[in-house]
Design a protein around this motif. Structure first.
Motif, PDB file in Angstrom:
ATOM      1  N   GLN A 225      58.868   5.279  85.992  1.00 20.10           N
ATOM      2  CA  GLN A 225      59.991   5.178  85.075  1.00 20.10           C
ATOM      3  C   GLN A 225      60.383   3.718  84.844  1.00 20.10           C
ATOM      4  O   GLN A 225      60.640   3.310  83.716  1.00 20.10           O
ATOM      5  CB  GLN A 225      61.185   5.963  85.626  1.00 20.10           C
ATOM      6  CG  GLN A 225      62.379   5.986  84.684  1.00 20.10           C
ATOM      7  CD  GLN A 225      63.563   6.720  85.280  1.00 20.10           C
ATOM      8  OE1 GLN A 225      63.505   7.219  86.389  1.00 20.10           O
ATOM      9  NE2 GLN A 225      64.656   6.775  84.552  1.00 20.10           N
ATOM     10  N   LEU A 226      60.415   2.931  85.929  1.00 23.54           N
ATOM     11  CA  LEU A 226      60.765   1.518  85.794  1.00 23.54           C
ATOM     12  C   LEU A 226      59.759   0.780  84.915  1.00 23.54           C
ATOM     13  O   LEU A 226      60.132  -0.025  84.056  1.00 23.54           O
ATOM     14  CB  LEU A 226      60.827   0.854  87.173  1.00 23.54           C
ATOM     15  CG  LEU A 226      62.063   1.106  88.024  1.00 23.54           C
ATOM     16  CD1 LEU A 226      61.962   0.317  89.319  1.00 23.54           C
ATOM     17  CD2 LEU A 226      63.332   0.729  87.281  1.00 23.54           C
ATOM     18  N   ASN A 227      58.473   1.038  85.130  1.00 26.92           N
ATOM     19  CA  ASN A 227      57.437   0.380  84.322  1.00 26.92           C
ATOM     20  C   ASN A 227      57.529   0.791  82.857  1.00 26.92           C
ATOM     21  O   ASN A 227      57.343  -0.028  81.951  1.00 26.92           O
ATOM     22  CB  ASN A 227      56.051   0.711  84.881  1.00 26.92           C
ATOM     23  CG  ASN A 227      55.756  -0.048  86.157  1.00 26.92           C
ATOM     24  OD1 ASN A 227      56.176  -1.184  86.326  1.00 26.92           O
ATOM     25  ND2 ASN A 227      55.049   0.581  87.082  1.00 26.92           N
ATOM     26  N   ALA A 228      57.817   2.082  82.624  1.00 27.06           N
ATOM     27  CA  ALA A 228      57.929   2.567  81.250  1.00 27.06           C
ATOM     28  C   ALA A 228      59.100   1.912  80.526  1.00 27.06           C
ATOM     29  O   ALA A 228      59.016   1.580  79.335  1.00 27.06           O
ATOM     30  CB  ALA A 228      58.082   4.087  81.241  1.00 27.06           C
ATOM     31  N   LEU A 229      60.213   1.702  81.250  1.00 24.84           N
ATOM     32  CA  LEU A 229      61.409   1.132  80.640  1.00 24.84           C
ATOM     33  C   LEU A 229      61.234  -0.331  80.231  1.00 24.84           C
ATOM     34  O   LEU A 229      62.057  -0.871  79.494  1.00 24.84           O
ATOM     35  CB  LEU A 229      62.599   1.258  81.594  1.00 24.84           C
ATOM     36  CG  LEU A 229      63.198   2.667  81.705  1.00 24.84           C
ATOM     37  CD1 LEU A 229      64.234   2.723  82.809  1.00 24.84           C
ATOM     38  CD2 LEU A 229      63.808   3.107  80.377  1.00 24.84           C
ATOM     39  N   LYS A 230      60.142  -0.962  80.683  1.00 26.06           N
ATOM     40  CA  LYS A 230      59.863  -2.329  80.245  1.00 26.06           C
ATOM     41  C   LYS A 230      59.405  -2.352  78.796  1.00 26.06           C
ATOM     42  O   LYS A 230      59.499  -3.382  78.118  1.00 26.06           O
ATOM     43  CB  LYS A 230      58.778  -2.949  81.136  1.00 26.06           C
ATOM     44  CG  LYS A 230      59.208  -3.169  82.583  1.00 26.06           C
ATOM     45  CD  LYS A 230      58.051  -3.686  83.429  1.00 26.06           C
ATOM     46  CE  LYS A 230      58.439  -3.848  84.888  1.00 26.06           C
ATOM     47  NZ  LYS A 230      57.291  -4.282  85.733  1.00 26.06           N
ATOM     48  N   LYS A 231      58.894  -1.206  78.309  1.00 27.90           N
ATOM     49  CA  LYS A 231      58.339  -1.162  76.953  1.00 27.90           C
ATOM     50  C   LYS A 231      59.114  -0.243  76.004  1.00 27.90           C
ATOM     51  O   LYS A 231      59.031  -0.405  74.794  1.00 27.90           O
ATOM     52  CB  LYS A 231      56.883  -0.675  77.015  1.00 27.90           C
ATOM     53  CG  LYS A 231      55.951  -1.632  77.763  1.00 27.90           C
ATOM     54  CD  LYS A 231      55.691  -2.892  76.959  1.00 27.90           C
ATOM     55  CE  LYS A 231      54.730  -3.831  77.674  1.00 27.90           C
ATOM     56  NZ  LYS A 231      53.368  -3.283  77.777  1.00 27.90           N
TER      57      LYS A 231
END
Length: 298
Positions: A225-231
């Motif tokens: 989720q954290l990685n996805a929220l970067k994009k």
């Protein structure tokens, strides 16, 4: 962007899978959550130590984290209680009452004006839950747990607003789950007096599912989720998480054939809840699109 969306929906799927694991793990719900927190907190401590992401906080903030962590821990206990005393589908449907409680509690706690359309949409979801309750009285304890779970789900994001502005998501997660572990260590013995356990140490099967629950559905899901929220935007993420109950109910039908135990009134109730969710999604999408249009014109 495509990779980020895949990561996000994988995280949502894993979140929906937690209910299935709650059914597969035969431990009492209080003990189940205690082990989930223990494995998760130890794992995060090790990961953050080697990544040099451990951050010290003040005693005052630590106590606040303890309070929010207690709410999260009790939210999980009541969620798995709902799964065990009703079933996966009913628990996930009751979880949909979160919107109603959020619409009521957020204005009261943060001293904001009520958004009455959100209250009405929340009441529509409550009506759906009432229809299910009325025609499935054998699930009354599970539904009561599910309503308490939704209340907890509405509370902790409200209290988290302050933390996410001052701390990284990693710090918030570690301290809150650590606080939840401390709280449950104190509260579970009292809880077991009211809801006794048949056994206390996980079986080999329980350990396997607990590790999947802690590592895949908690640590990995959080990281995805954290990685996805970067994009992608938080708005897209929030809309996507509305699919969590849908994924969970579909899996409950596949794994446990729960559709055979449910009457037509269940689907009427679910239909009303889905209608409330869809109307809210459309409303938020329209508001977001309108705000973006105004910002572009300015």
């Amino acid at each position: 962007m495509k990779k980020a969306l895949i990561q996000l929906h994988t995280a949502v799927f894993l979140a929906g899978f937690t209910a299935i694991l709650g059914k597969l793990i035969k431990l009492n719900e209080g003990i189940l959550v205690w082990y989930r927190l223990l494995i998760t907190v130890v794992t995060l401590l090790v990961l953050f130590y080697f990544k040099k992401k451990l951050v010290k906080v003040s005693t005052k903030d630590a106590l606040k984290f303890l309070g929010v962590g207690t709410i999260i821990a009790l939210h999980w206990v009541t969620f798995y209680g709902s799964v065990k005393y009703a079933n996966v589908a009913v628990a996930l449907v009751c979880f949909s009452a979160t919107g109603f409680f959020t619409a009521l509690l957020e204005p009261l706690l943060l001293k904001k004006p009520f958004v009455w359309i959100e209250v009405l949409l929340g009441l529509l979801a409550i009506l759906g839950i009432y229809i299910i309750f009325d025609f499935h009285p054998q699930y009354k304890l599970g539904i009561a747990f599910g309503i308490l779970c939704a209340l907890g789900s509405a509370l902790f994001p409200i209290f988290n607003k302050e933390f996410v502005q001052r701390f990284t998501p990693e710090t918030v997660t570690l301290y809150e789950l650590g606080g939840g572990l401390i709280a449950l260590t104190v509260l579970v013995p009292l809880y077991l007096l009211q809801f006794p356990a048949t056994y206390y140490l996980p079986t080999a099967s329980d350990w396997g599912w607990l590790l999947i629950l802690a590592w895949a559905c908690t640590v990995l899901s959080f990281d995805l989720q954290l990685n996805a929220l970067k994009k992608i935007s938080a708005f897209t993420a929030n809309l996507s998480y509305n699919l969590e109950p849908v994924y969970g109910i579909i899996m409950a039908f596949i794994f446990f054939k729960e559709n055979r135990m449910l009457h037509s009134q269940f689907y009427i109730g679910v239909g009303l809840i889905l209608l409330a969710v869809i109307l809210q999604m459309c409303r938020v999408y329209y508001q977001s699109k309108k705000a973006n249009s105004i910002a572009a014109n300015n």
